[in-house]
Scaffold this active site. Structure first.
Site, PDB file in Angstrom:
ATOM      1  N   PHE A 128       2.409 -25.902  -4.370  1.00 29.27           N
ATOM      2  CA  PHE A 128       2.255 -26.820  -5.511  1.00 29.27           C
ATOM      3  C   PHE A 128       1.701 -26.028  -6.703  1.00 29.27           C
ATOM      4  O   PHE A 128       0.736 -25.281  -6.558  1.00 29.27           O
ATOM      5  CB  PHE A 128       1.290 -27.936  -5.107  1.00 29.27           C
ATOM      6  CG  PHE A 128       1.296 -29.093  -6.059  1.00 29.27           C
ATOM      7  CD1 PHE A 128       2.228 -30.113  -5.935  1.00 29.27           C
ATOM      8  CD2 PHE A 128       0.354 -29.177  -7.070  1.00 29.27           C
ATOM      9  CE1 PHE A 128       2.224 -31.195  -6.808  1.00 29.27           C
ATOM     10  CE2 PHE A 128       0.351 -30.251  -7.951  1.00 29.27           C
ATOM     11  CZ  PHE A 128       1.290 -31.263  -7.815  1.00 29.27           C
ATOM     12  N   ASP A 199      -4.401 -27.093   1.765  1.00 30.42           N
ATOM     13  CA  ASP A 199      -4.313 -28.240   0.860  1.00 30.42           C
ATOM     14  C   ASP A 199      -3.659 -29.383   1.645  1.00 30.42           C
ATOM     15  O   ASP A 199      -2.512 -29.258   2.096  1.00 30.42           O
ATOM     16  CB  ASP A 199      -3.484 -27.854  -0.373  1.00 30.42           C
ATOM     17  CG  ASP A 199      -3.480 -28.952  -1.429  1.00 30.42           C
ATOM     18  OD1 ASP A 199      -3.631 -30.134  -1.064  1.00 30.42           O
ATOM     19  OD2 ASP A 199      -3.311 -28.623  -2.621  1.00 30.42           O
ATOM     20  N   TYR A 224      -5.791 -40.122  -4.111  1.00 33.32           N
ATOM     21  CA  TYR A 224      -4.926 -41.149  -4.706  1.00 33.32           C
ATOM     22  C   TYR A 224      -3.524 -41.209  -4.112  1.00 33.32           C
ATOM     23  O   TYR A 224      -2.720 -42.023  -4.543  1.00 33.32           O
ATOM     24  CB  TYR A 224      -4.825 -40.968  -6.227  1.00 33.32           C
ATOM     25  CG  TYR A 224      -4.405 -39.584  -6.684  1.00 33.32           C
ATOM     26  CD1 TYR A 224      -3.076 -39.200  -6.656  1.00 33.32           C
ATOM     27  CD2 TYR A 224      -5.348 -38.672  -7.154  1.00 33.32           C
ATOM     28  CE1 TYR A 224      -2.699 -37.940  -7.067  1.00 33.32           C
ATOM     29  CE2 TYR A 224      -4.973 -37.405  -7.566  1.00 33.32           C
ATOM     30  CZ  TYR A 224      -3.644 -37.044  -7.519  1.00 33.32           C
ATOM     31  OH  TYR A 224      -3.265 -35.796  -7.926  1.00 33.32           O
ATOM     32  N   LYS A 225      -3.233 -40.348  -3.137  1.00 32.27           N
ATOM     33  CA  LYS A 225      -1.894 -40.402  -2.527  1.00 32.27           C
ATOM     34  C   LYS A 225      -1.951 -41.352  -1.327  1.00 32.27           C
ATOM     35  O   LYS A 225      -2.101 -42.554  -1.513  1.00 32.27           O
ATOM     36  CB  LYS A 225      -1.435 -38.986  -2.200  1.00 32.27           C
ATOM     37  CG  LYS A 225      -1.185 -38.195  -3.494  1.00 32.27           C
ATOM     38  CD  LYS A 225      -0.836 -36.746  -3.288  1.00 32.27           C
ATOM     39  CE  LYS A 225      -0.574 -36.092  -4.642  1.00 32.27           C
ATOM     40  NZ  LYS A 225      -0.566 -34.631  -4.583  1.00 32.27           N
ATOM     41  N   ARG A 373      12.876 -37.859  -4.105  1.00 37.02           N
ATOM     42  CA  ARG A 373      11.832 -37.804  -3.080  1.00 37.02           C
ATOM     43  C   ARG A 373      11.462 -39.229  -2.680  1.00 37.02           C
ATOM     44  O   ARG A 373      11.193 -40.072  -3.533  1.00 37.02           O
ATOM     45  CB  ARG A 373      10.632 -37.085  -3.695  1.00 37.02           C
ATOM     46  CG  ARG A 373       9.705 -36.450  -2.720  1.00 37.02           C
ATOM     47  CD  ARG A 373       8.729 -35.544  -3.441  1.00 37.02           C
ATOM     48  NE  ARG A 373       7.877 -36.268  -4.385  1.00 37.02           N
ATOM     49  CZ  ARG A 373       6.615 -35.930  -4.673  1.00 37.02           C
ATOM     50  NH1 ARG A 373       6.068 -34.884  -4.092  1.00 37.02           N
ATOM     51  NH2 ARG A 373       5.917 -36.617  -5.541  1.00 37.02           N
TER      52      ARG A 373
END
Ligand SMILES: *Cc1c(COP(=O)(O)O)cnc(C)c1O
Length: 414
Positions: A128, A199, A224-225, A373
């Site tokens: 990422f 991560d 927040y995911k 996605r």
């Protein structure tokens, strides 16, 4: 699972789902199929009420006394203790603070300091971007004492040499959803004398993780995911207990001090992970995250994983059955045990196709250059959502709806 032929059969899967009750606790809008919980999880129905109380009776009523009377000062540790079991950590091995990016910076700096004479932060090119950017920024600051080496995935193993201080990887690849073998890579890092930092942004809350069992040294992840803490929710940082004494954070803020309210001139770290706090914690955001994490209490992560695999398997099978002639390529691993909780499809018109889906209420996202996605958060995604998403995608493709010019306008956030 034999592939369902009709929507009614899919509804039977939902009826038999042991986790179906969890969805009732979310405030999801009618008529929307939400497949982007890997980017931003939805709120629980109770979150709005809890925040109302936090602003009204607590902040409004207690004012500054709330730090003590409402337990705000202990909230980062309480929230950390809720996250710990989701990643296989002890309560005292997790801190909740800042963003994933900032936590990465702190832990990378700590890792590099623990391996003097080894300047390399090893990662993969496809990691990422913020992970790579933060490592680059740290390397610039440390000049000769640190540098980032981002190699292709297949070269990671051979690149673990005596120069490497820390191997920094993301467990679930944000583009393809491919899972790294956390245990094997951590072991390889250790055999080379390096530390391992993971991560878990796309893992925590959807994919079982056991940082202690894998002997990971450090980890970070998002609130927040799949944890549903709300936009910009605080992130977490894990540090294995064996590293607590030697843990040196470069961001020595007062909230990570042993006694913030002694107001002494010299910095003295708080014990263990608590020193990773920097400034005043964002209490309203922490309250929303705390409320969201209540969802997971008593929920078996293995059951979440079973459902997540069933959802992604169904999606792939239906796409292959119904969309074979429309130019999609499966960009995620076909083997369920190499895949996180998302499925990505590559398509040359991916952006416009996703916009057309979103316009019809099926919300996934697009990642450049060509990936659609779809995230399947097991806590609230139903099997019928998978069916309806594929049905809608089939309609978008067979009517060439995605060719409409207004679907080509790119907003700031994709
Ligand atoms: C989402 C995500 C982040 C986000 O970092 P923030 O600092 O919270 O913006 C970081 N790393 C990975 C792998 C992610 O998927």
């Amino acid at each position: 699972m034999t592939l369902p032929i009709t929507r009614a059969e899919v509804l039977e899967l939902d009826a038999a789902d042991e986790l179906a009750g969890l969805r009732e606790r979310f405030a999801l809008p009618e008529g929307v199929v939400y497949l982007d919980g890997n980017s931003l999880g939805p709120p629980l129905a109770s979150t709005a009420e809890r925040l109302q109380r936090a602003v009204g009776a607590e902040w409004g009523g207690e004012l500054v006394r709330g730090w003590n009377t409402c337990g705000w000062i202990d909230l980062p540790a309480r929230v950390a203790a809720r996250i710990a079991p989701l990643i296989g950590a002890g309560d005292d091995e997790v801190a909740v603070a800042d963003s994933t990016s900032v936590n990465l910076f702190k832990l990378l700096a700590a890792a590099v300091a623990m391996r003097p004479g080894r300047p390399v932060i090893l990662s993969e090119e496809e990691n990422f971007p913020t992970d790579l950017y933060m490592a680059q920024g740290l390397a610039e600051l440390l000049v000769d004492r640190a540098r980032l080496e981002a190699v292709p995935r297949e070269r990671l193993w051979e690149s673990l040499d005596r120069q490497v201080a820390v191997l920094m990887l993301t467990h679930v690849d944000f583009r393809s959803g491919e899972l790294h073998d956390m245990q094997a890579l951590t072991r390889a890092a250790h055999e080379a004398g390096a530390l391992a930092l993971w991560d878990l942004a796309h893992s925590a809350g959807a994919v079982p993780v056991d940082v202690n069992h894998c002997r990971a040294d450090f980890a970070v992840g998002c609130g927040y995911k799949y944890l549903n803490g709300g936009p910009g929710a605080p992130a977490f940082a894990y540090v294995a207990r064996r590293h607590h004494r030697g843990l040196r954070t470069p961001l020595t803020g007062w909230m990570g001090h042993r006694e913030p309210f002694a107001f002494t001139g010299a910095y003295e770290p708080a014990p263990g992970c608590a020193r990773l706090l920097v400034g005043t914690p964002p209490i309203l955001s922490l309250i929303a995250l705390d409320e969201a994490l209540e969802l997971f209490s008593g929920v078996d992560v293995a059951a979440l994983r079973r459902k997540s695999v069933a959802l992604t398997e169904l999606f792939i099978a239906l796409v292959e059955r119904r969309l074979a002639d429309h130019g999609f390529r499966l960009a995620s691993p076909r083997e369920a045990d190499r895949r996180g909780s998302q499925v990505s499809l590559a398509h040359p018109e991916g952006f416009a196709v996703m916009q057309a889906l979103i316009a019809r209420g099926v919300i996934g996202d697009f990642r450049a250059p060509d990936l659609l996605r779809f995230g399947f958060a097991p806590a609230y995604t139903r099997f019928v959502d998978v069916w309806d998403a594929v049905e809608t995608l089939q309609q978008v493709m067979s009517t060439a709806e995605w060719e409409r010019p207004e679907l080509r306008i790119r907003p700031r956030v994709t």
